[in-house]
Design a protein around this motif. Structure first.
Motif, PDB file in Angstrom:
ATOM      1  N   ALA A  28      16.934  88.398 -23.836  1.00  0.00           N
ATOM      2  CA  ALA A  28      17.012  88.584 -22.386  1.00  0.00           C
ATOM      3  C   ALA A  28      16.010  89.551 -21.858  1.00  0.00           C
ATOM      4  N   LEU A  29      15.692  90.565 -22.802  1.00  0.00           N
ATOM      5  CA  LEU A  29      14.804  91.545 -22.399  1.00  0.00           C
ATOM      6  C   LEU A  29      13.173  91.006 -22.089  1.00  0.00           C
ATOM      7  N   ALA A  30      12.939  89.743 -23.091  1.00  0.00           N
ATOM      8  CA  ALA A  30      11.559  89.313 -23.167  1.00  0.00           C
ATOM      9  C   ALA A  30      11.582  88.468 -21.683  1.00  0.00           C
ATOM     10  N   THR A  31      12.560  87.558 -21.561  1.00  0.00           N
ATOM     11  CA  THR A  31      12.759  86.923 -20.211  1.00  0.00           C
ATOM     12  C   THR A  31      12.774  87.781 -18.971  1.00  0.00           C
ATOM     13  N   GLY A  32      13.428  88.751 -19.071  1.00  0.00           N
ATOM     14  CA  GLY A  32      13.319  89.685 -17.871  1.00  0.00           C
ATOM     15  C   GLY A  32      11.981  90.015 -17.611  1.00  0.00           C
TER      16      GLY A  32
ATOM     17  N   LEU B 174      17.623  92.290 -15.713  1.00  0.00           N
ATOM     18  CA  LEU B 174      17.659  91.788 -17.234  1.00  0.00           C
ATOM     19  C   LEU B 174      16.880  92.868 -18.114  1.00  0.00           C
ATOM     20  N   VAL B 175      15.762  93.449 -17.690  1.00  0.00           N
ATOM     21  CA  VAL B 175      15.013  94.321 -18.618  1.00  0.00           C
ATOM     22  C   VAL B 175      15.894  95.585 -18.780  1.00  0.00           C
ATOM     23  N   ILE B 176      16.475  96.335 -17.506  1.00  0.00           N
ATOM     24  CA  ILE B 176      17.128  97.374 -17.858  1.00  0.00           C
ATOM     25  C   ILE B 176      18.390  97.318 -18.411  1.00  0.00           C
ATOM     26  N   ARG B 177      19.052  96.173 -18.090  1.00  0.00           N
ATOM     27  CA  ARG B 177      20.375  95.895 -18.649  1.00  0.00           C
ATOM     28  C   ARG B 177      20.212  95.776 -20.282  1.00  0.00           C
ATOM     29  N   SER B 178      19.141  95.066 -20.814  1.00  0.00           N
ATOM     30  CA  SER B 178      19.036  94.850 -22.251  1.00  0.00           C
ATOM     31  C   SER B 178      18.898  96.190 -22.979  1.00  0.00           C
ATOM     32  N   LEU B 179      18.158  96.995 -22.287  1.00  0.00           N
ATOM     33  CA  LEU B 179      17.681  98.398 -22.595  1.00  0.00           C
ATOM     34  C   LEU B 179      18.906  99.159 -22.821  1.00  0.00           C
ATOM     35  N   GLY B 180      19.897  99.140 -21.887  1.00  0.00           N
ATOM     36  CA  GLY B 180      20.973  99.828 -21.863  1.00  0.00           C
ATOM     37  C   GLY B 180      21.954  99.149 -22.980  1.00  0.00           C
TER      38      GLY B 180
ATOM     39  N   SER C 147      20.464 104.072 -13.159  1.00  0.00           N
ATOM     40  CA  SER C 147      21.603 104.174 -14.011  1.00  0.00           C
ATOM     41  C   SER C 147      22.749 102.826 -13.995  1.00  0.00           C
ATOM     42  N   GLY C 148      23.049 102.529 -12.580  1.00  0.00           N
ATOM     43  CA  GLY C 148      23.678 101.282 -12.735  1.00  0.00           C
ATOM     44  C   GLY C 148      23.241 100.025 -13.710  1.00  0.00           C
ATOM     45  N   MET C 149      21.973  99.891 -13.539  1.00  0.00           N
ATOM     46  CA  MET C 149      21.588  98.660 -14.644  1.00  0.00           C
ATOM     47  C   MET C 149      21.476  99.033 -15.988  1.00  0.00           C
ATOM     48  N   LEU C 150      21.365 100.146 -16.288  1.00  0.00           N
ATOM     49  CA  LEU C 150      21.686 100.734 -17.846  1.00  0.00           C
ATOM     50  C   LEU C 150      23.040 100.652 -18.204  1.00  0.00           C
ATOM     51  N   LEU C 151      23.965 100.973 -17.348  1.00  0.00           N
ATOM     52  CA  LEU C 151      25.354 100.971 -17.419  1.00  0.00           C
ATOM     53  C   LEU C 151      25.891  99.509 -17.345  1.00  0.00           C
TER      54      LEU C 151
ATOM     55  N   THR D 134      23.926  90.821 -35.180  1.00  0.00           N
ATOM     56  CA  THR D 134      22.698  90.030 -35.391  1.00  0.00           C
ATOM     57  C   THR D 134      22.708  88.977 -34.220  1.00  0.00           C
ATOM     58  N   LEU D 135      23.868  88.383 -33.834  1.00  0.00           N
ATOM     59  CA  LEU D 135      24.012  87.277 -32.674  1.00  0.00           C
ATOM     60  C   LEU D 135      23.601  88.267 -31.397  1.00  0.00           C
ATOM     61  N   VAL D 136      24.324  89.273 -31.187  1.00  0.00           N
ATOM     62  CA  VAL D 136      23.997  89.877 -29.998  1.00  0.00           C
ATOM     63  C   VAL D 136      22.801  90.698 -29.754  1.00  0.00           C
ATOM     64  N   THR D 137      22.272  91.087 -31.111  1.00  0.00           N
ATOM     65  CA  THR D 137      20.828  91.706 -30.823  1.00  0.00           C
ATOM     66  C   THR D 137      19.929  90.823 -30.555  1.00  0.00           C
ATOM     67  N   TRP D 138      19.811  89.482 -31.194  1.00  0.00           N
ATOM     68  CA  TRP D 138      18.720  88.539 -30.953  1.00  0.00           C
ATOM     69  C   TRP D 138      18.800  87.996 -29.338  1.00  0.00           C
TER      70      TRP D 138
END
Length: 305
Positions: free
Chosen positions: A195-199, A48-54, A216-220, A186-190
């Motif tokens: 998700a980042l905080a939860t991760g 979740l963390v890396i996915r959110s950063l991606g 790379s896979g998690m970012l992708l 706004t909806l997608v950002t929040w």
């Protein structure tokens, strides 16, 4: 001549919308398959963390164009918070379920989303549901029960994750519809921030070292999911929702194909039967809703549908 040109342009826009929806659904299916692959080696929180950063690779320019302060100028903050919580629960529960269950099984639970939405819209959005659609809702629920395998196995934790995740997904869509005046950015950002905080919270004590291909896979994963959201959002602006909504069931087909190709998963007969019932009920609900919205009022039965 001008009329023919206008009709041709409208037809081209609708066809473009259909193509974008199909491509968006394919990207979502790829996102799900990639998530399942990553979940075999990494905890939900880390993914979740890396996915959110991606996701912020694409969201960053959109936020800059909209203006960062616009993210804080939202109405009905309580509902906004609930929607973000449901959207975050949807993603986390999906990954938790797909780590243990075949992709097609989890996707079958999620295909029941439109059925939940039909029922929830009656109570939360004031959309009158007639007896025909209520019957379809009940039939759809029966399909979910069959897919859950009526036995002690239906109480397994991964199955409950999938079921709870699909319900969270439906609730988040209902709330998104209620909050449709809020911009997509706004909806997608929040929900990405949540998700980042939860991760971060879930990954404490479970963070693992990874190779470059894994990072790379998690970012992708985040990039692909965000692209899918953008494609589907654009498609809904080019073609009628009543035409595009049934195309979402191609996700189930892609889940079966990708599950077989990458994980050698073959759905058993109960999943196939349950999925068929869910799809039939969902398509019937779409059909009746479209009929209700397009036929003259005097032609609609007095029960509202």
């Amino acid at each position: 001549m001008k009329t023919k040109t206008a009709v041709a342009n409208t037809g081209n826009l609708i066809m473009t919308g259909v193509v974008l929806m199909l491509l968006g659904d394919l990207l979502f299916a790829l996102n799900d398959a990639m998530g399942k692959w990553l979940m075999t080696s990494f905890a939900v929180g880390q993914v979740l963390v890396i996915r959110s950063l991606g996701a912020f690779i694409l969201l960053g320019p959109m936020i800059a164009r909209q203006g960062p302060m616009a993210l804080f100028r939202v109405e009905q903050k309580g509902l906004q918070f609930m929607r973000v919580a449901m959207a975050t629960g949807d993603v986390a529960l999906f990954y938790a379920a797909v780590a243990y269950l075949p992709l097609a099984d989890v996707m079958t639970f999620y295909m029941a989303g439109p059925i939940y939405i039909a029922a929830l819209s009656h109570f939360f959005l004031g959309e009158k549901i007639g007896w025909r659609r209520w019957l379809a809702v009940l039939v759809g629920f029966a399909g979910v029960v069959i897919a859950l395998r009526p036995s002690t196995a239906m109480l397994s934790l991964p199955s409950l994750f999938g079921l709870a995740g699909s319900f969270s997904f439906a609730l988040s869509l209902v709330m998104s519809r209620y909050l449709r005046s809020t911009s997509d950015t706004t909806l997608v950002t929040w929900q990405t921030v949540a998700a980042l905080a939860t991760g971060i919270g879930l990954s404490i004590g479970h963070w693992q070292s990874a190779m470059l291909i894994d990072w790379s896979g998690m970012l992708l994963l985040g990039v692909v999911a965000t692209c899918a959201h953008l494609l589907i959002t654009r498609s809904l602006k080019l073609a009628p929702a009543s035409l595009l909504a049934p195309l979402q069931y191609t996700l189930l087909l892609w889940a079966i194909v990708l599950g077989y190709i990458f994980f050698n998963d073959i759905p058993d007969m109960q999943i196939v039967v349950g999925a068929a019932i869910i799809v039939f009920a969902g398509l019937f609900i779409f059909h009746r809703k479209n009929l209700k919205e397009t036929v003259p009022v005097e032609a609609v039965p007095p029960d509202g549908h």
